[in-house]
Design a protein around this motif. Structure first.
Motif, mmCIF file in Angstrom:
data_model
loop_
_atom_site.group_PDB
_atom_site.id
_atom_site.type_symbol
_atom_site.label_atom_id
_atom_site.label_comp_id
_atom_site.label_asym_id
_atom_site.label_seq_id
_atom_site.Cartn_x
_atom_site.Cartn_y
_atom_site.Cartn_z
ATOM 1 N N ARG A 68 3.483 -3.694 -8.704
ATOM 2 C CA ARG A 68 2.340 -3.722 -9.615
ATOM 3 C C ARG A 68 1.021 -3.799 -8.851
ATOM 4 O O ARG A 68 -0.035 -3.487 -9.411
ATOM 5 C CB ARG A 68 2.471 -4.902 -10.575
ATOM 6 N N ASP A 71 -0.931 -0.652 -8.893
ATOM 7 C CA ASP A 71 -1.763 -0.306 -10.040
ATOM 8 C C ASP A 71 -3.224 -0.624 -9.768
ATOM 9 O O ASP A 71 -4.127 0.001 -10.330
ATOM 10 C CB ASP A 71 -1.284 -1.051 -11.288
ATOM 11 N N LYS A 72 -3.470 -1.619 -8.910
ATOM 12 C CA LYS A 72 -4.843 -1.986 -8.560
ATOM 13 C C LYS A 72 -5.443 -0.997 -7.566
ATOM 14 O O LYS A 72 -6.624 -0.673 -7.623
ATOM 15 C CB LYS A 72 -4.874 -3.394 -7.968
ATOM 16 N N GLY A 74 -4.244 2.089 -7.097
ATOM 17 C CA GLY A 74 -3.979 3.465 -7.512
ATOM 18 C C GLY A 74 -2.567 3.822 -7.124
ATOM 19 O O GLY A 74 -2.270 3.934 -5.925
ATOM 20 N N PRO A 75 -1.642 3.944 -8.095
ATOM 21 C CA PRO A 75 -0.222 4.115 -7.776
ATOM 22 C C PRO A 75 0.097 5.383 -7.004
ATOM 23 O O PRO A 75 1.148 5.475 -6.373
ATOM 24 C CB PRO A 75 0.446 4.128 -9.155
ATOM 25 N N TRP A 80 -1.878 3.179 -1.009
ATOM 26 C CA TRP A 80 -0.803 2.382 -1.581
ATOM 27 C C TRP A 80 0.572 2.935 -1.206
ATOM 28 O O TRP A 80 1.493 2.176 -0.894
ATOM 29 C CB TRP A 80 -0.909 2.304 -3.099
ATOM 30 N N ARG A 141 6.175 5.236 -10.548
ATOM 31 C CA ARG A 141 4.732 5.438 -10.701
ATOM 32 C C ARG A 141 4.299 6.829 -10.226
ATOM 33 O O ARG A 141 3.351 7.403 -10.755
ATOM 34 C CB ARG A 141 3.970 4.372 -9.930
#
Length: 237
Positions: A68, A71-72, A74-75, A80, A141
């Motif tokens: 998760r 998600d912050k 950018g998946p 990431w 994701r």
């Protein structure tokens, strides 16, 4: 990497790192044993295989929860995808070190006599399951035909239901990528088991760590999607 990691764990303890359906069912059977047998003679033991299944289930979800963080950031951002894959590599390396330090064998004689029983091997089970959990959420994701990197039952069902299954004269992404995913799982499991026979679980996980590092670096060079720009024509009244 799912097949590779599962091969190491299943060979030693008959527990899957990525198959949490089986682990959850196993825990439900452990609870059911509390009510089995004649009155006053219930089986109240929490067997080592049940403990290992619980460890795998909890750490798998812990690894997935780390996903998760993507998600912050950018998946689908390169940062990431690189960082998340490196975390998977670190988890795999930690599992390799734990198995190596435990000094326990790599192959179980049967289901009722697992090769791993010490605290260090429980740590290894946890790190392996966490790495697959994080891998699974990252794959989800990314949202491609390869998104189901852990649960191959879904891929098999989707493949059998694909309307283009028997159109063998054409390249069809929805079908062919599923086939590639299944083949990769098989090859990963085969390679993992073959390496265990030669260098043991710790060495096999060490190779798995190297593969995950290569995957991490690979993400920095994967081309991004090209967004087609719409050409606007002259406005009409």
């Amino acid at each position: 990497m799912t097949g590779f990691t599962d091969a190491v764990m299943f060979t030693a303890v008959y527990i899957w790192a990525g198959f949490q359906t089986g682990n959850t069912t196993q825990l439900s059977l452990a609870v059911a044993r509390l009510f089995a047998g004649p009155k006053g003679h219930h089986d109240l033991t929490f067997q080592i295989s049940d403990k290992q299944a619980l460890t795998s289930l909890m750490t798998f979800n812990g690894g997935a929860f780390i996903g998760r963080l993507g998600d912050k950031m950018g998946p689908m951002s390169r940062a990431w995808l690189f960082l998340g894959s490196m975390i998977q590599a670190l988890f795999t390396m930690a599992a390799a070190i734990a198995v190596w330090k435990s000094g326990e064998p790599s192959v179980a004689s049967d289901r009722f006599n697992p090769a791993w029983t010490s605290a260090l091997t429980f740590v290894a089970i946890g790190f392996m399951s966490a790495s697959v959990g994080l891998q699974g959420i990252m794959g989800k994701r990314v949202n491609t035909q390869f998104s189901t990197t852990v649960v191959m039952t879904t891929v098999w069902c989707e493949l059998m239901a694909d309307p283009n299954l028997f159109r063998l004269n054409r390249y069809i992404i929805s079908r062919d990528h599923k086939v590639i995913g299944i083949l990769c799982l098989f090859v990963g499991g085969f390679a993992g088991r073959a390496l265990i026979d030669q260098i043991g679980s710790a060495g096999t996980l060490g190779i798995g760590t190297g593969i995950r590092v290569i995957i991490s670096i690979w993400w920095l060079f994967v081309p991004g999607k090209v967004n087609a720009k719409k050409v606007k024509g002259p406005e009409t009244a």
